[in-house]
Design a protein around this motif. Structure first.
Motif, PDB file in Angstrom:
ATOM      1  N   LEU A 155     -10.719 -35.493  -1.288  1.00 17.77           N
ATOM      2  CA  LEU A 155     -11.908 -34.319  -0.995  1.00 17.77           C
ATOM      3  C   LEU A 155     -10.679 -33.319  -0.315  1.00 17.77           C
ATOM      4  CD1 LEU A 155     -14.910 -34.424   0.139  1.00 17.77           C
ATOM      5  CD2 LEU A 155     -13.411 -35.291   2.568  1.00 17.77           C
ATOM      6  N   ILE A 156     -11.930 -31.874  -0.767  1.00 13.34           N
ATOM      7  CA  ILE A 156     -11.424 -31.015  -0.599  1.00 13.34           C
ATOM      8  C   ILE A 156     -12.181 -30.509   0.959  1.00 13.34           C
ATOM      9  CG2 ILE A 156     -10.802 -28.459  -0.788  1.00 13.34           C
ATOM     10  CD1 ILE A 156     -10.122 -28.944  -3.781  1.00 13.34           C
ATOM     11  N   LYS A 157     -12.301 -30.438   2.183  1.00 17.77           N
ATOM     12  CA  LYS A 157     -13.014 -29.871   3.582  1.00 17.77           C
ATOM     13  C   LYS A 157     -13.279 -28.336   3.085  1.00 17.77           C
ATOM     14  CE  LYS A 157     -10.797 -33.450   6.375  1.00 17.77           C
ATOM     15  NZ  LYS A 157      -9.977 -33.582   7.423  1.00 17.77           N
ATOM     16  N   ALA A 158     -14.063 -28.209   3.277  1.00 16.50           N
ATOM     17  CA  ALA A 158     -15.363 -26.861   3.465  1.00 16.50           C
ATOM     18  C   ALA A 158     -14.129 -25.965   4.432  1.00 16.50           C
ATOM     19  CB  ALA A 158     -15.792 -27.247   4.869  1.00 16.50           C
ATOM     20  N   GLY A 159     -13.831 -24.985   4.073  1.00 15.40           N
ATOM     21  CA  GLY A 159     -13.163 -24.263   3.621  1.00 15.40           C
ATOM     22  C   GLY A 159     -11.662 -24.148   3.890  1.00 15.40           C
ATOM     23  N   ASP A 160     -11.175 -24.987   3.404  1.00 13.57           N
ATOM     24  CA  ASP A 160      -9.939 -25.770   2.984  1.00 13.57           C
ATOM     25  C   ASP A 160      -9.757 -25.368   1.943  1.00 13.57           C
ATOM     26  OD1 ASP A 160      -9.529 -26.985   5.607  1.00 13.57           O
ATOM     27  OD2 ASP A 160      -9.093 -29.166   4.567  1.00 13.57           O
ATOM     28  N   THR A 161      -7.820 -25.199   1.111  1.00 11.53           N
ATOM     29  CA  THR A 161      -7.326 -25.122   0.379  1.00 11.53           C
ATOM     30  C   THR A 161      -6.719 -25.787  -0.756  1.00 11.53           C
ATOM     31  OG1 THR A 161      -5.827 -23.689   0.721  1.00 11.53           O
ATOM     32  CG2 THR A 161      -7.880 -22.075   0.870  1.00 11.53           C
ATOM     33  N   LEU A 162      -7.191 -25.829  -2.244  1.00 11.54           N
ATOM     34  CA  LEU A 162      -5.592 -26.900  -2.884  1.00 11.54           C
ATOM     35  C   LEU A 162      -5.038 -26.282  -3.437  1.00 11.54           C
ATOM     36  CD1 LEU A 162      -4.510 -29.350  -3.327  1.00 11.54           C
ATOM     37  CD2 LEU A 162      -6.622 -29.853  -5.218  1.00 11.54           C
ATOM     38  N   ALA A 163      -3.123 -25.621  -3.256  1.00  9.60           N
ATOM     39  CA  ALA A 163      -2.927 -24.773  -3.817  1.00  9.60           C
ATOM     40  C   ALA A 163      -2.480 -25.455  -5.437  1.00  9.60           C
ATOM     41  CB  ALA A 163      -1.593 -24.631  -3.037  1.00  9.60           C
ATOM     42  N   PHE A 164      -2.483 -25.208  -6.279  1.00  5.52           N
ATOM     43  CA  PHE A 164      -1.836 -25.991  -7.569  1.00  5.52           C
ATOM     44  C   PHE A 164      -0.674 -25.165  -8.228  1.00  5.52           C
ATOM     45  CE2 PHE A 164      -5.459 -23.362  -9.387  1.00  5.52           C
ATOM     46  CZ  PHE A 164      -5.551 -23.279 -10.392  1.00  5.52           C
ATOM     47  N   PHE A 165      -0.118 -25.629  -9.150  1.00  6.36           N
ATOM     48  CA  PHE A 165       0.649 -24.989 -10.776  1.00  6.36           C
ATOM     49  C   PHE A 165       0.555 -26.283 -11.873  1.00  6.36           C
ATOM     50  CE2 PHE A 165       3.464 -28.576  -9.540  1.00  6.36           C
ATOM     51  CZ  PHE A 165       4.269 -29.118 -10.283  1.00  6.36           C
ATOM     52  N   ALA A 166       0.918 -25.977 -12.791  1.00  4.48           N
ATOM     53  CA  ALA A 166       0.114 -26.391 -14.000  1.00  4.48           C
ATOM     54  C   ALA A 166       1.527 -25.715 -14.610  1.00  4.48           C
ATOM     55  CB  ALA A 166      -1.082 -26.687 -14.411  1.00  4.48           C
ATOM     56  N   GLN A 167       2.489 -26.468 -15.520  1.00  2.00           N
ATOM     57  CA  GLN A 167       2.908 -26.070 -16.677  1.00  2.00           C
ATOM     58  C   GLN A 167       2.422 -26.432 -18.470  1.00  2.00           C
ATOM     59  OE1 GLN A 167       7.308 -27.571 -15.809  1.00  2.00           O
ATOM     60  NE2 GLN A 167       7.380 -25.739 -14.934  1.00  2.00           N
ATOM     61  N   PHE A 168       2.585 -25.722 -19.497  1.00  2.50           N
ATOM     62  CA  PHE A 168       2.565 -25.625 -20.609  1.00  2.50           C
ATOM     63  C   PHE A 168       3.444 -25.303 -21.725  1.00  2.50           C
ATOM     64  CE2 PHE A 168      -1.670 -24.332 -17.688  1.00  2.50           C
ATOM     65  CZ  PHE A 168      -2.209 -25.373 -18.151  1.00  2.50           C
ATOM     66  N   PRO A 169       3.487 -25.757 -22.857  1.00  2.11           N
ATOM     67  CA  PRO A 169       4.791 -25.404 -23.368  1.00  2.11           C
ATOM     68  C   PRO A 169       3.889 -23.486 -23.388  1.00  2.11           C
ATOM     69  CG  PRO A 169       2.937 -26.922 -24.904  1.00  2.11           C
ATOM     70  CD  PRO A 169       2.373 -26.342 -22.959  1.00  2.11           C
ATOM     71  N   ALA A 170       4.780 -22.322 -23.519  1.00  4.07           N
ATOM     72  CA  ALA A 170       4.797 -20.835 -23.820  1.00  4.07           C
ATOM     73  C   ALA A 170       3.876 -21.075 -25.399  1.00  4.07           C
ATOM     74  CB  ALA A 170       5.914 -20.784 -23.508  1.00  4.07           C
ATOM     75  N   PRO A 171       2.715 -19.930 -25.152  1.00  6.46           N
ATOM     76  CA  PRO A 171       2.789 -19.233 -26.589  1.00  6.46           C
ATOM     77  C   PRO A 171       4.309 -17.941 -27.604  1.00  6.46           C
ATOM     78  CG  PRO A 171       1.989 -18.446 -24.548  1.00  6.46           C
ATOM     79  CD  PRO A 171       2.490 -19.394 -24.059  1.00  6.46           C
ATOM     80  N   PRO A 172       3.518 -17.346 -28.458  1.00  5.41           N
ATOM     81  CA  PRO A 172       4.474 -16.814 -29.078  1.00  5.41           C
ATOM     82  C   PRO A 172       4.036 -15.786 -28.208  1.00  5.41           C
ATOM     83  CG  PRO A 172       2.889 -17.713 -30.487  1.00  5.41           C
ATOM     84  CD  PRO A 172       2.244 -18.338 -28.916  1.00  5.41           C
ATOM     85  N   ALA A 173       5.356 -15.013 -27.933  1.00  9.86           N
ATOM     86  CA  ALA A 173       6.304 -13.416 -27.304  1.00  9.86           C
ATOM     87  C   ALA A 173       5.177 -12.430 -27.378  1.00  9.86           C
ATOM     88  CB  ALA A 173       7.665 -13.242 -27.575  1.00  9.86           C
ATOM     89  N   ASP A 174       4.062 -12.984 -28.357  1.00 12.34           N
ATOM     90  CA  ASP A 174       3.338 -11.277 -28.532  1.00 12.34           C
ATOM     91  C   ASP A 174       1.957 -12.042 -28.443  1.00 12.34           C
ATOM     92  OD1 ASP A 174       2.819 -12.796 -30.603  1.00 12.34           O
ATOM     93  OD2 ASP A 174       2.441 -11.857 -32.139  1.00 12.34           O
ATOM     94  N   THR A 175       1.977 -12.599 -27.090  1.00 13.04           N
ATOM     95  CA  THR A 175       0.473 -13.553 -26.536  1.00 13.04           C
ATOM     96  C   THR A 175       0.632 -12.778 -25.366  1.00 13.04           C
ATOM     97  OG1 THR A 175       0.440 -15.884 -28.271  1.00 13.04           O
ATOM     98  CG2 THR A 175      -0.923 -14.858 -26.302  1.00 13.04           C
TER      99      THR A 175
END
Length: 193
Positions: A155-175
């Protein structure tokens, strides 16, 4: 094989610890393995099924993208940065802007049975490179745990926040930009740094 598992688990634990320390902000809160800070539990042990209020992520104060989702939930992305190891890390937060609690939907976890044992996670988050015609999924460690915020409350209560991170494979440098897709939110374009 067990050495590789231990090394993978150690790498994940290190990343989670670094993220936890940066998200805490030194305000007397403790941090759990999900990268979320939460108040120290009271005598009753605290409320396991609700997300604690979050301090703002340790990223720029202006989001690079904000989208409104189901039932008053808002998702802000603060950064999408390439790491030296060939990863792309997305940092952001969910904020419940409504006057009632938001029950976290099961589809945030993704459809894979392999990550089900992790509990609540953001394994369903994907990045799409329409120019390169590729879709990027959240990375997994050697024990199939997603490299993202996980094990948060239901549950995320009214007015509350949930910080997040997610890691992915990096796309090509020109993206330079990708579309972020996540259940319950419209697709949004984010710029890479």
């Amino acid at each position: 094989m067990s050495t590789m598992r231990r090394a993978g688990a150690a790498a994940m634990l290190s990343a989670a610890l670094i993220f936890s320390l940066s998200a805490c902000g030194g305000d007397g809160e403790k941090s759990d393995s999900s990268g979320m800070s939460s108040p120290a539990p009271g005598p009753d042990g605290g409320d396991k099924d609700s997300a604690a209020p979050e301090a703002a992520p340790s990223t720029p104060s202006e989001p690079i993208a904000t989208v409104k989702g189901d039932k008053g939930l808002e998702m802000s992305v603060f950064s999408a940065r390439r790491d030296d190891g060939g990863f792309l890390t997305v940092d952001g937060q969910f904020k419940n802007t409504s006057s009632v609690g938001f029950t976290v939907p099961v589809n945030w976890n993704g459809m894979e049975q392999a990550v089900a044992s992790t509990g609540n996670s953001l394994a369903a988050m994907t990045l799409v490179d329409s120019k390169g015609k590729k879709r990027y999924y959240v990375l997994r460690d050697t024990d199939n745990r997603p490299l993202t915020t996980y094990a948060y409350g239901n549950l995320i209560k009214a007015g509350d926040t949930l910080a997040f991170f997610a890691q992915f494979p990096a796309p090509p440098a020109d993206t330079t930009e990708l579309a972020l897709q996540f259940p319950g939110f419209p697709s949004t374009t984010i710029e890479l740094s």
